[in-house]
Design an enzyme around this catalytic site. Structure first.
Site, short mmCIF file in Angstrom:
data_model
loop_
_atom_site.label_atom_id
_atom_site.label_comp_id
_atom_site.label_asym_id
_atom_site.label_seq_id
_atom_site.Cartn_x
_atom_site.Cartn_y
_atom_site.Cartn_z
CD GLU A 166 -2.92 1.13 2.34
OE1 GLU A 166 -3.77 2.03 2.39
OE2 GLU A 166 -2.85 0.23 3.19
N GLY A 187 3.33 2.76 10.55
CA GLY A 187 3.15 2.01 11.78
C GLY A 187 2.95 0.53 11.56
CB ALA A 188 1.02 -1.85 11.53
CG MET A 189 0.25 -3.13 4.87
SD MET A 189 -0.84 -1.75 4.41
CE MET A 189 -2.09 -2.64 3.49
CD GLU A 190 -4.81 -2.00 5.91
OE1 GLU A 190 -5.49 -1.35 5.10
OE2 GLU A 190 -3.82 -1.52 6.50
CD GLU A 215 -6.12 3.43 6.87
OE1 GLU A 215 -6.21 3.32 8.11
OE2 GLU A 215 -5.47 2.62 6.17
CG HIS A 217 -5.73 1.01 12.91
ND1 HIS A 217 -6.55 2.11 12.88
CD2 HIS A 217 -5.23 0.87 11.65
CE1 HIS A 217 -6.56 2.61 11.66
NE2 HIS A 217 -5.76 1.87 10.89
CD GLU A 218 -2.58 -1.63 10.83
OE1 GLU A 218 -3.11 -1.95 9.73
OE2 GLU A 218 -2.27 -0.46 11.10
#
Length: 898
Positions: free
Chosen positions: A120, A259-262, A318, A295-296
């Site tokens: 992403e 931060g992170a990726m889902e 988001e 969140h993820e």
């Protein structure tokens, strides 16, 4: 040359890609990717255009027949175009890429001894040619091949189908994701990782949960695992949304732009949001791990199962998912507490979120990058992962629940998934589900998606004692900002603003005591609201009449921060003092304190020799500081001054900003609180410094927050506090207290700090995230001279731990100085701005995404007084003149310069 992408130009992709099969033969020096795309034409288009960049094309075939370059297809730096295709078929493409040289951390890249992906927004095209857009959904089967000794762990999305050894010391795994997904949700991981594993019973099935980290970090992964389990339980309980795969995997890497990726079933995280242990992580780190893991995971449904039609709809996933993680964190903080304590914990969480919004997103709304939560245009999509899309987007989602109630919001969510599971949709589809599920018209509410800027709501209140009425007259204003300034015919229409209000009795009247919430009757209605009344404010100017008001009230406006707006009401100092003493809405009580601080700091800027606070204000603040009915966490919030950045926004609305004068006035306000309440800080510190073993809970974290605030204030007021600071540093059992002591020493006791900094580095030299804190503490030091901070920065840039810095290290040192040390960044000789320009250009050569974030530190240059304004403009122009500037940075600088 940059390309402007327009929402109005959207057209569906002309082909279905039903299934995608991928084989990766993995090597850091040269990875080959073979893809098979089972396609079917949707429209009359003959040509298929696929995205691809920074990759080598080896071969293309259609239904196992090789295609001929420049006859059957053409290729350029960003696209592969297949000229004439049948109605359906299987397209095969072989490409190669070099992960070891990919410093952008987008696509397939090396990180330590591992290979990982970040797709992403547009990273998939860096591995193979594909319609790399969010509305092309396909099911994926992925085969990973690698040397087993080098990469013993091979992971991809979905369920593991097969794992076996192959010839020449290799091995392979095959993964299948049964749910159609866009390419941006693809992921793979190859490396030498250890895992923490647990099996849970969920929704009648066994689910395998795995957290992959470096072997030495496994003890720090348990809290992330616990947070994952809590997230799975919460989403099922709150929204009846189950974990839909056989397993769920989290992988941590130190080299990550965000931060992170889902990625579906295989979330890749920055280590900062996975690793948490009392020895190395602060309370804030624990809180962030829980929030980001949640969140993820929540993206599994709000983003993955239902995804975005195009990148203009980014807030669809988001904003909604930020709202969900905020609610999750709030519930986690309140779990197991009494009703009163739970309400306080929720208020503290709400204050944290709104403080973040006001400091960063309101500034964005007032700057050159201002855009609606659904932008109408962009040049570089990576620049639109913004506070507006995330945080303001979350506030817009929260307003749905304010308008519809929790049950109504849940009905809307249920209908949204019923209608759109497995598809790519728009913000309008979400709004339609909310409206249809509740049989309400939300057409006007849709303007929140279309208009940029932070609306101002001006309020006048009039009490008629004879008629026993209180009249509120509201006016909303939202002038053009950012990209809207280029739209000459723009007409911004009134927004639908849900505004929660209360009225507090200013005197005893009958059974009602001073400070009680008055019953609220809107004219023409027979039912009274208890405490808080939601107003539906829909017109440019609107009047609300409240009846049967027995005594003159003091209004409490926008309770719980029910709408992301600026409220203008002509409160007197006595009114704010009254709200500080009596407001029954915990958020607005805190906000009254913020207004008192703001007013006093701005007054002191104009008259530096005058006392910052009045005796009345100090008396009220003293009562609050000693009020044990208020939780330590809440009192820590009450006595935290508005940030420099937030105050700068307010000043720049009416005059040019002198950052040095603001810094000095804010410091004088803090000094006044420190010295006036010195005995109270001493008492609090002695009470809270109880040497209890560390445990992370909201209550315990709140006690540490107030204790460390007390220690900071004591250090400000009394040089003898150095002994307390040194003792806390030496004897504590947790990073929260140790880094607090180190920071206080760096800012107040330089002699002690020298020894403590050396000791800290020696203790934690092998803990990258802790050394990030070591860099940040020094970069944020505002109490030394400009020359001293320049020498510190120079020494740290040459430090062995800063050689080849990853994004976390860059943020710790360079970003901290530019964004969190305004006194030194805004030097009148421009040295801070020169430092910024140098590092924007240096970083841009390797990682444009990180550089573009740093570039935004200067976008508000027009708000500043001279000489800052001209010096900042010169630094911006210096960057703009660079001929090799990335598109990411060029867009930011171009919009800043206008």
């Amino acid at each position: 040359m940059s390309t402007n992408h327009l929402l109005s130009d959207y057209t569906p992709y002309p082909f279905h890609i039903h299934t995608t099969e991928l084989v990766f033969d993995l090597s850091p020096e040269r990875t080959t990717v073979t893809s098979w795309l089972d396609f079917e034409r949707k429209t009359g288009a003959q040509a298929m255009v696929l995205d691809g960049e920074h990759i080598e094309l080896i071969a293309v075939s259609l239904d196992e027949v090789a295609l001929i370059a420049d006859v059957d297809y053409t290729v350029n730096a960003t696209q592969l175009t297949l000229h004439t295709l049948p109605e359906s078929g299987v397209l095969s493409i072989i490409t190669a890429c070099t992960p070891s040289t990919n410093t952008s951390l987008s696509g397939l890249f090396t990180t330590g001894a591992h290979l990982m992906t970040q797709c992403e927004a547009e990273g998939f095209r860096r591995m193979t040619y594909f319609p790399d857009r969010p509305d092309v959904l396909s099911t994926y089967t992925v085969t990973l091949l690698a040397d087993k000794a080098q990469f013993p762990v091979l992971l991809s999305n979905g369920n593991l189908v097969e794992a076996r050894e192959v010839d020449n010391g290799g091995h392979m795994t095959i993964w299948n994701d049964p749910f159609p997904k866009p390419s941006y949700l693809f992921a793979l991981v190859a490396g030498q990782l250890a895992s923490l594993e647990e099996t849970i019973e969920h929704d009648g099935q066994s689910k395998l949960l795995q957290v992959y980290v470096e072997a030495h970090d496994v003890p720090k992964a348990q809290f992330a695992m616990d947070s994952l389990k809590a997230s799975i339980h919460w989403d099922k309980k709150r929204y009846n949304l189950p974990l839909d795969l056989e397993r769920f995997m989290i992988v941590a890497t130190s080299d990550f732009n965000m931060g992170a990726m889902e990625n579906k079933g295989l979330n890749i995280f920055n280590t900062k949001f996975v690793l948490a242990h009392p020895d190395t992580a602060t309370d804030v780190d624990f809180e962030n791990v829980e929030a980001v893991v949640g969140h993820e995971y929540f993206h599994n449904w709000t983003g993955n199962r239902v995804t975005c039609r195009d990148w203009f709809q980014l807030s669809l996933k988001e904003g909604l998912t930020v709202y969900r993680d905020q609610e999750f964190s709030s519930d986690q903080l309140a779990e197991g507490l009494s009703e009163k304590a739970a309400a306080s914990a929720r208020a503290v969480k709400r204050i944290d979120d709104v403080s973040n919004l006001r400091t960063a997103q309101f500034a964005e709304d007032a700057g050159p990058m201002a855009h609606p939560i659904r932008p109408v245009a962009y040049e570089e999509i990576n620049n639109f992962y913004t506070m507006t899309v995330y945080e303001k987007g979350a506030e817009v989602v929260r307003m749905y629940e304010t308008l519809l109630g929790r049950d109504g919001f849940r009905k809307g969510m249920d209908l949204y998934f019923e209608r759109h599971d497995g598809t790519a949709v728009t913000c309008d589809d979400f709004r339609a589900a909310m409206a249809d599920a509740n049989a309400v018209d939300l057409t006007q509410f849709g303007r929140w998606y279309e208009q940029a800027g932070t609306p101002t709501v001006s309020v006048n209140g009039t009490y008629d004692a004879a008629a026993r009425t209180y009249t509120l007259s509201l006016t909303q204003n939202n002038p053009a900002v950012g990209i809207e300034l280029q739209q000459a015919s723009l007409l911004k229409l009134p927004l639908h603003i849900p505004l929660n209000i209360g009225l507090l009795a200013s005197s005893n009247c009958g059974s009602i005591q001073v400070g009680d919430d008055l019953p609220l009757y809107l004219a023409g209605q027979t039912d009274a609201a208890t405490g808080t009344l939601p107003l539906s404010f829909t017109e440019a100017s609107q009047t609300f009449v409240l009846t049967d008001i027995p005594c003159a009230p003091v209004p409490s406006l926008n309770r719980q921060f029910s709408a992301p707006v600026l409220i203008h009401f002509n409160y007197s100092d006595d009114d704010l003092n009254f709200l500080l003493q009596h407001d029954n809405d915990a958020f607005n009580r805190w906000d009254a304190a913020q207004q008192v601080y703001t007013r006093c700091i701005l007054n002191n800027m104009r008259n530096p020799d005058a006392a910052v606070f009045s005796p009345t204000q100090l008396n009220t603040l003293g009562e609050l500081l000693h009020n044990d009915d208020l939780s330590p966490a809440y009192r820590a919030q009450l006595f935290t001054l508005p940030s420099h950045a937030f105050l700068a926004q307010l000043i720049s609305r009416v005059q040019a900003l002198d950052p040095q004068a603001l810094h000095a006035a804010r410091q004088r306000a803090n000094d006044a609180l420190a010295t006036h309440f010195e005995s109270a800080w001493q008492l609090l510190y002695s009470q809270l410094n109880n040497n209890q073993a560390y445990v992370y809970t909201g209550a315990a974290a709140g006690q540490r927050a107030l204790k460390n605030l007390a220690l900071h204030q004591l250090a400000t007021a009394n040089d003898d506090t150095a002994v307390l600071v040194q003792n806390q540093y030496n004897t504590t059992d947790n990073m929260t207290d140790r880094i607090a002591a180190l920071s206080i020493a760096v800012n107040h006791f330089p002699a002690a700090a020298t020894t403590m900094l050396a000791d800290f580095y020696q203790r934690y030299a092998n803990e990258a995230l802790v050394i990030d804190k070591w860099f940040a503490v020094q970069a944020a030091n505002s109490h030394v001279s400009h020359n001293a901070i320049a020498q510190t920065l120079n020494d740290l840039l040459k430090h062995p731990a800063f050689i080849k810095p990853n994004p976390n290290r860059l943020r710790a040192l360079i970003f901290t100085f530019c964004n969190a040390n305004p006194h030194h960044f805004h030097q009148t000789n421009g040295a801070g701005y020169d430092f910024w320009a140098k590092h924007v250009l240096d970083i841009d050569q390797k990682n444009p995404q990180v550089s573009s974030r740093l570039a935004r530190s200067m976008e508000h240059w027009r708000d500043y007084a001279e000489p800052h304004r001209s010096l900042m403009q010169a630094a911006l122009k210096k960057v703009a003149e660079n001929q090799t500037l990335s598109q990411d940075v060029r867009e930011i600088i171009g919009k800043a310069l206008g």
